[in-house]
Write an enzyme that holds these catalytic residues in place. Structure first.
Site, short mmCIF file in Angstrom:
data_model
loop_
_atom_site.label_atom_id
_atom_site.label_comp_id
_atom_site.label_asym_id
_atom_site.label_seq_id
_atom_site.Cartn_x
_atom_site.Cartn_y
_atom_site.Cartn_z
N LYS A 164 0.86 -1.10 0.19
CA LYS A 164 -0.02 0.12 -0.05
C LYS A 164 0.88 1.11 0.02
O LYS A 164 1.07 1.87 1.12
CB LYS A 164 -0.93 -0.05 1.34
CG LYS A 164 -2.15 0.82 0.99
CD LYS A 164 -3.25 0.63 2.28
CE LYS A 164 -4.21 1.78 2.22
NZ LYS A 164 -4.91 2.04 1.04
N1 PMP Z 1 -8.24 -1.77 -2.54
C1 PMP Z 1 -7.44 -0.50 -2.63
C2 PMP Z 1 -6.69 -0.27 -3.98
C3 PMP Z 1 -7.57 0.31 -1.52
O1 PMP Z 1 -6.85 1.33 -1.68
C4 PMP Z 1 -8.31 -0.24 -0.24
C5 PMP Z 1 -8.36 0.63 0.81
N2 PMP Z 1 -7.27 0.69 1.79
C6 PMP Z 1 -8.62 -1.39 -0.11
C7 PMP Z 1 -8.64 -2.29 -1.42
C8 PMP Z 1 -9.69 -1.80 0.67
O2 PMP Z 1 -8.81 -2.39 2.00
P1 PMP Z 1 -9.11 -2.21 3.33
O3 PMP Z 1 -10.22 -2.79 3.48
O4 PMP Z 1 -8.16 -2.69 4.18
O5 PMP Z 1 -9.22 -0.56 3.88
#
Ligand code: PMP
Length: 314
Positions: A164
């Protein structure tokens, strides 16, 4: 007592061990660029529990662990561990006086005015935790439309979607712009083999004949914490069959229900894909069922999941 409007910068943030006023948390302009390309970050939601008058950070430890994984995968190093960042998050949210739903944004980036285009491994980093009010849409009947993007999702051997990092969001931005130009709210990306992956800032789930499916992590998605939460709740609380598998684009067009899931998206019903109405154009029964349980969990109404909540106020 009314809470100050922290969106105006009238707030503190946590910077490498110290609480500092948001307005004075500056860096040299030369640090923008190569340093930010390498930065890893997280988005975390804290939810207000009105019954106990408590602010609970949802799955804080899992988010911090994922950020430290992103830091490691990006060959950055930090002296902060998940436990100290969790303590810092609580300290920050208390210092800002938050008593309503709040977004928490930690990030780790190479320090200083780096001239090297390829920031070397082991460069010293800073960790910042920022936060601001963010109202939950759970229970508001919010929905969205999506369009399958002409941009292909990068694969694990290009820019690992598991990291991320801010740089991973450039294609997402292009997809957002394209989706809006086509009259949809959000994009959905296919991978190099044409399989469904995710949206620009959320994972995706679909329901067909009572089975909940979401793309496999190996198809190129961020292993979302909401995704993991929802898969578990769907099985354990709603008795649904769940599948993590490769999903074809055409399955979106014949699904009974489609929804986005993520920390900011929460559980967001998709009412149309590429102009084709999903179901009857409203959130379907499974989406609503999942949203209800999810809302109960994040608001502290399901004791069984209390271990996912980190209380801010003692
Ligand atoms: N995919 C992407 C590309 C994201 O940016 C996010 C947000 N963090 C998610 C999926 C969902 O992840 P999470 O449930 O951990 O927020």
């Amino acid at each position: 007592m009314t809470q100050p409007d922290h969106r105006d910068g009238d707030r503190l943030l946590w910077r490498s061990g110290t609480l500092v006023p948001w307005r004075s948390a500056t860096i040299h302009v030369g640090a923008v660029g190569h340093c930010s390309v390498s930065a890893a970050f997280e988005g975390i939601h804290a939810y207000w529990d009105p019954d106990r008058e408590q602010l609970n950070v949802f799955r804080l430890r899992e988010h911090l662990d994922r950020m430290l994984d992103s830091v490691r995968l990006g060959h950055l190093v930090t002296t902060f561990d998940a436990a100290s960042l969790a303590t810092a998050t609580g300290e920050l949210l208390r210092a800002n006086g938050y008593r309503s739903d709040t977004y928490v944004r930690p990030y780790c980036f190479p320090q200083g005015d780096l001239r090297e285009q390829m920031v070397p491994a082991g460069t010293a980093t800073e960790v910042v935790i920022d936060s601001w009010p963010m109202r939950s849409r759970l229970g508001t009947d919010a929905s969205c439309t999506v369009a399958v993007s002409s941009w292909t999702r990068f694969g694990t051997n290009v820019m690992p979607p598991r990291i991320k990092a801010f740089s991973n969001y450039h294609p997402g931005r292009l997809g957002n712009i394209e989706a809006r130009a086509r009259g949809a709210d959000w994009p959905l990306f296919l991978n190099q083999t044409g399989m469904l992956t995710e949206s620009s800032g959320a994972n995706v789930g679909l329901v067909k004949d009572g089975v909940l499916s979401t793309p496999a992590v190996s198809d190129g998605v961020l292993p979302g914490i909401t995704r993991a939460t929802v898969l578990g709740l769907a099985r354990d609380e709603l008795g649904l069959t769940t599948q993590e598998r490769s999903i074809e684009r055409t399955e979106l067009y014949t699904a009974d229900e489609v929804f986005l899931l993520g920390t900011s998206a929460e559980i967001l019903a998709v009412t149309a894909v590429d102009g084709l109405t999903v179901g009857d154009g409203k959130a379907g029964p499974v989406t609503r069922g999942i949203e209800e349980v999810y809302q109960d969990v994040v608001r502290g109404r399901r004791d069984r999941y209390a271990h996912w909540l980190t209380p801010v106020w003692t």
